[in-house]
Design a protein around this motif. Sequence first.
Motif, short mmCIF file in Angstrom:
data_model
loop_
_atom_site.label_atom_id
_atom_site.label_comp_id
_atom_site.label_asym_id
_atom_site.label_seq_id
_atom_site.Cartn_x
_atom_site.Cartn_y
_atom_site.Cartn_z
N LYS A 1 7.30 -9.95 -8.79
CA LYS A 1 7.41 -10.72 -7.56
C LYS A 1 6.02 -10.87 -6.98
CE LYS A 1 9.32 -10.67 -2.86
NZ LYS A 1 10.13 -9.90 -1.88
N GLN A 2 5.64 -12.10 -6.68
CA GLN A 2 4.28 -12.36 -6.22
C GLN A 2 4.29 -13.15 -4.92
OE1 GLN A 2 0.74 -13.17 -8.91
NE2 GLN A 2 1.29 -15.27 -8.37
N THR A 3 3.43 -12.76 -3.99
CA THR A 3 3.26 -13.49 -2.75
C THR A 3 1.80 -13.88 -2.62
OG1 THR A 3 2.87 -11.49 -1.44
CG2 THR A 3 5.16 -12.26 -1.63
N ILE A 4 1.56 -15.04 -2.01
CA ILE A 4 0.20 -15.54 -1.82
C ILE A 4 0.03 -15.91 -0.36
CG2 ILE A 4 -1.49 -17.28 -2.52
CD1 ILE A 4 0.19 -17.69 -5.06
N THR A 5 -1.02 -15.37 0.25
CA THR A 5 -1.30 -15.69 1.64
C THR A 5 -2.81 -15.71 1.83
OG1 THR A 5 -0.82 -15.05 3.94
CG2 THR A 5 -1.20 -13.27 2.37
N ALA A 6 -3.25 -15.73 3.08
CA ALA A 6 -4.68 -15.74 3.38
C ALA A 6 -5.11 -14.38 3.89
CB ALA A 6 -5.00 -16.82 4.41
N ARG B 1 1.37 -8.43 -5.77
CA ARG B 1 2.27 -8.55 -6.92
C ARG B 1 2.94 -7.21 -7.19
NH1 ARG B 1 -1.22 -10.11 -11.28
NH2 ARG B 1 -1.26 -12.12 -10.22
N LEU B 2 4.25 -7.22 -7.30
CA LEU B 2 5.03 -6.05 -7.67
C LEU B 2 5.63 -6.29 -9.06
CD1 LEU B 2 6.21 -3.28 -6.87
CD2 LEU B 2 8.20 -4.52 -5.98
N VAL B 3 5.26 -5.44 -10.01
CA VAL B 3 5.68 -5.61 -11.40
C VAL B 3 6.77 -4.59 -11.73
CG1 VAL B 3 4.91 -5.61 -13.81
CG2 VAL B 3 3.37 -6.43 -12.00
N ARG B 4 7.81 -5.03 -12.42
CA ARG B 4 8.93 -4.16 -12.81
C ARG B 4 9.10 -4.14 -14.32
NH1 ARG B 4 10.91 -6.89 -8.23
NH2 ARG B 4 11.49 -5.51 -6.48
N ASP B 5 9.66 -3.03 -14.81
CA ASP B 5 9.93 -2.94 -16.24
C ASP B 5 11.33 -3.46 -16.54
OD1 ASP B 5 11.76 -0.95 -15.56
OD2 ASP B 5 10.54 0.70 -16.35
N ALA B 6 11.74 -3.32 -17.81
CA ALA B 6 13.02 -3.88 -18.24
C ALA B 6 14.21 -3.20 -17.57
CB ALA B 6 13.14 -3.77 -19.76
N ASP B 7 14.01 -2.01 -17.03
CA ASP B 7 15.08 -1.31 -16.33
C ASP B 7 15.06 -1.58 -14.83
OD1 ASP B 7 16.04 -0.07 -18.69
OD2 ASP B 7 14.47 1.47 -18.54
N GLY B 8 14.15 -2.43 -14.39
CA GLY B 8 14.05 -2.75 -12.97
C GLY B 8 13.20 -1.79 -12.17
N ARG B 9 12.57 -0.83 -12.83
CA ARG B 9 11.72 0.14 -12.13
C ARG B 9 10.38 -0.49 -11.75
NH1 ARG B 9 8.47 5.40 -14.59
NH2 ARG B 9 7.64 6.12 -12.57
N PRO B 10 9.95 -0.38 -10.51
CA PRO B 10 8.60 -0.84 -10.16
C PRO B 10 7.54 0.02 -10.85
CG PRO B 10 9.98 -0.63 -8.20
CD PRO B 10 10.70 0.06 -9.32
#
Length: 277
Positions: A192-197, A221-230
């Motif tokens: 999940k990625q967010t972009i701001t100033a 950016r929050l990255v998760r694995d195949a099990d949904g773990r951040p």
Amino acid sequence: MQQPESTGALALDIRSGIPLFHQVAVILRDRILSGAHAEGERLPSEAEICDNFGVSRITAKRAMDELAAEGLVTRARGRGTIVTQGAAKLPFEVSVDGWIENISRMGRMTEVSVLEFGYRRAPRAVARELGLDEGAEVQRSIRVRTHDGTPLSWLETWIPADIGRSYSAEDMGAQPLLHLLERAGVRIASAKQTITAGLAAPQVAQALGVQVGSALLDVRRLVRDADGRPVEFISILYRPDLYRFAMELTRVGGADGARWEAESPSAGPAAAAMPGS
């Protein structure tokens, strides 16, 4: 009593609290980076800047000195202020959703310096993002990514400690973090990625070669694995003069009427790398 400097045809905001010399420098910097002032071109003289902006000679000189300190211009008696070669650099242009595909190319086209690497208790906001108990141990690193010697981005990364201990600071300086996570057996599945100033704090400004308070692109950016773990939470600050996101839109019809759909742009030279994680 000394009167405040007036603003000329190119109006400056005297109420903003931002020094007038910096406002003038920002306007001239934008013109240089956009190509409006070409490489090798002589910029307006200090006297012309005074007339154009309605500022004092001291203000005009400080604006030019700021541009010179950034390497955008050279100043010489008898020649004036000249735009340096390579001042208007072509920015990296990447699609919002194409960051994974560009990781391998990124490693070939940019360099990274690891400024900090260690372990600490997770701050509340980081623990919440990573799904950890507040105070749980995490790995934190700070890196600066450059291209041809020019800083592009400041990266602050937080990783659960059990994953972070699978690689070293030296590894982070040699390989993209995504590859290190995969080497550790992490199966990256989503993000999940967010972009701001954002604004450049003193430490960030010094590392990126910009003025304190300069505008930056702030990507989280929050990255998760195949099990949904951040498995990774990263904050990236990009210089907007050297990096931009882009997308192509197509107008398509639908049951509820026409709408826009996004497509990834073609990967040209500037899009061949995404200085991300």
